[in-house]
Scaffold this motif. Sequence first.
Motif, PDB file in Angstrom:
ATOM      1  N   ASP A   1       5.447   9.809  -1.914  1.00 15.44           N
ATOM      2  CA  ASP A   1       4.425   8.762  -1.969  1.00 15.44           C
ATOM      3  C   ASP A   1       5.089   7.435  -2.324  1.00 15.44           C
ATOM      4  O   ASP A   1       5.293   7.122  -3.488  1.00 15.44           O
ATOM      5  CB  ASP A   1       3.365   9.128  -2.998  1.00 15.44           C
ATOM      6  N   GLY A   2       5.426   6.659  -1.318  1.00 18.23           N
ATOM      7  CA  GLY A   2       6.072   5.369  -1.550  1.00 18.23           C
ATOM      8  C   GLY A   2       5.323   4.258  -0.862  1.00 18.23           C
ATOM      9  O   GLY A   2       4.337   4.481  -0.153  1.00 18.23           O
ATOM     10  N   GLU A   3       5.804   3.044  -1.085  1.00 17.57           N
ATOM     11  CA  GLU A   3       5.225   1.878  -0.432  1.00 17.57           C
ATOM     12  C   GLU A   3       5.483   1.954   1.067  1.00 17.57           C
ATOM     13  O   GLU A   3       6.551   2.365   1.504  1.00 17.57           O
ATOM     14  CB  GLU A   3       5.828   0.584  -0.980  1.00 17.57           C
ATOM     15  N   ILE A   4       4.490   1.537   1.845  1.00 15.74           N
ATOM     16  CA  ILE A   4       4.593   1.563   3.302  1.00 15.74           C
ATOM     17  C   ILE A   4       5.096   0.217   3.801  1.00 15.74           C
ATOM     18  O   ILE A   4       4.633  -0.843   3.362  1.00 15.74           O
ATOM     19  CB  ILE A   4       3.233   1.876   3.948  1.00 15.74           C
ATOM     20  N   GLU A   5       6.044   0.296   4.718  1.00 10.70           N
ATOM     21  CA  GLU A   5       6.509  -0.875   5.445  1.00 10.70           C
ATOM     22  C   GLU A   5       6.256  -0.587   6.922  1.00 10.70           C
ATOM     23  O   GLU A   5       6.602   0.485   7.407  1.00 10.70           O
ATOM     24  CB  GLU A   5       7.995  -1.094   5.191  1.00 10.70           C
ATOM     25  N   VAL A   6       5.627  -1.524   7.606  1.00  6.01           N
ATOM     26  CA  VAL A   6       5.282  -1.335   9.009  1.00  6.01           C
ATOM     27  C   VAL A   6       6.209  -2.189   9.865  1.00  6.01           C
ATOM     28  O   VAL A   6       6.394  -3.373   9.594  1.00  6.01           O
ATOM     29  CB  VAL A   6       3.814  -1.724   9.286  1.00  6.01           C
TER      30      VAL A   6
ATOM     31  N   ASP B   1       4.301  -5.700   5.050  1.00  8.50           N
ATOM     32  CA  ASP B   1       3.616  -4.922   4.033  1.00  8.50           C
ATOM     33  C   ASP B   1       2.250  -4.579   4.603  1.00  8.50           C
ATOM     34  O   ASP B   1       1.804  -5.182   5.591  1.00  8.50           O
ATOM     35  CB  ASP B   1       3.462  -5.720   2.739  1.00  8.50           C
ATOM     36  N   LEU B   2       1.578  -3.625   3.987  1.00  4.21           N
ATOM     37  CA  LEU B   2       0.301  -3.174   4.519  1.00  4.21           C
ATOM     38  C   LEU B   2      -0.787  -3.291   3.467  1.00  4.21           C
ATOM     39  O   LEU B   2      -0.598  -2.908   2.314  1.00  4.21           O
ATOM     40  CB  LEU B   2       0.432  -1.707   4.971  1.00  4.21           C
ATOM     41  N   GLU B   3      -1.916  -3.855   3.868  1.00  2.00           N
ATOM     42  CA  GLU B   3      -3.113  -3.937   3.026  1.00  2.00           C
ATOM     43  C   GLU B   3      -4.307  -3.464   3.842  1.00  2.00           C
ATOM     44  O   GLU B   3      -4.221  -3.347   5.070  1.00  2.00           O
ATOM     45  CB  GLU B   3      -3.348  -5.371   2.540  1.00  2.00           C
TER      46      GLU B   3
ATOM     47  N   MET C   1       0.853  -1.168   0.000  1.00  2.00           N
ATOM     48  CA  MET C   1       0.000   0.000   0.000  1.00  2.00           C
ATOM     49  C   MET C   1       0.898   1.230   0.000  1.00  2.00           C
ATOM     50  O   MET C   1       1.889   1.278   0.710  1.00  2.00           O
ATOM     51  CB  MET C   1      -0.896  -0.027   1.234  1.00  2.00           C
ATOM     52  N   LYS C   2       0.522   2.209  -0.774  1.00  2.00           N
ATOM     53  CA  LYS C   2       1.284   3.448  -0.855  1.00  2.00           C
ATOM     54  C   LYS C   2       0.748   4.452   0.175  1.00  2.00           C
ATOM     55  O   LYS C   2      -0.384   4.330   0.651  1.00  2.00           O
ATOM     56  CB  LYS C   2       1.191   4.032  -2.264  1.00  2.00           C
TER      57      LYS C   2
END
Length: 157
Positions: A89-94, A105-107, A1-2
């Motif tokens: 605006d990049g991909e999110i890493e939690v 990764d996030l969904e 998810m961005k």
Amino acid sequence: MKLSEIKEILSTLDNVEFQLENGAFVPEHFHVTEVGTVTKHFIDCGGVIRHEKVVNFQLWNANDFEHRLKPGKLLNIIKLSEEKLGIEDGEIEVEYQNTTIGKYDLEFNGRTFVLKNKTTACLAQDACGIPAEKQKVSLSELSSNKTSCCTPNSGCC
């Protein structure tokens, strides 16, 4: 998810909930203790230099059981990080500590944010000798064409 996607989703929610892929929920008194950018500059086993950049969220549980992070507050934290840190605006890493610090990764499943398990992989499989996966064939599917096979006493074996 961005990052743009989570901002859009947060603007429609009343509560922020995170859930692990196994169905367990992050305790509702969690904090988002960091929003930032993590850059990784490395060389893979095939000798290729690589760069990765993600937007990092860190979730943390404290002993303040009355704490609840509302969507508007998280949106403000994100906005501040964009303004002060220049986050793109990049991909999110939690990052979240379960038994150890994990990266996910996030969904979004329509109700909650889901922390999706990440896995490691070889980025240079062609260069480091990992064999291609063998094709699985059922013996019953093999033809019994005797003209293409050796027969006893044919001298081919």
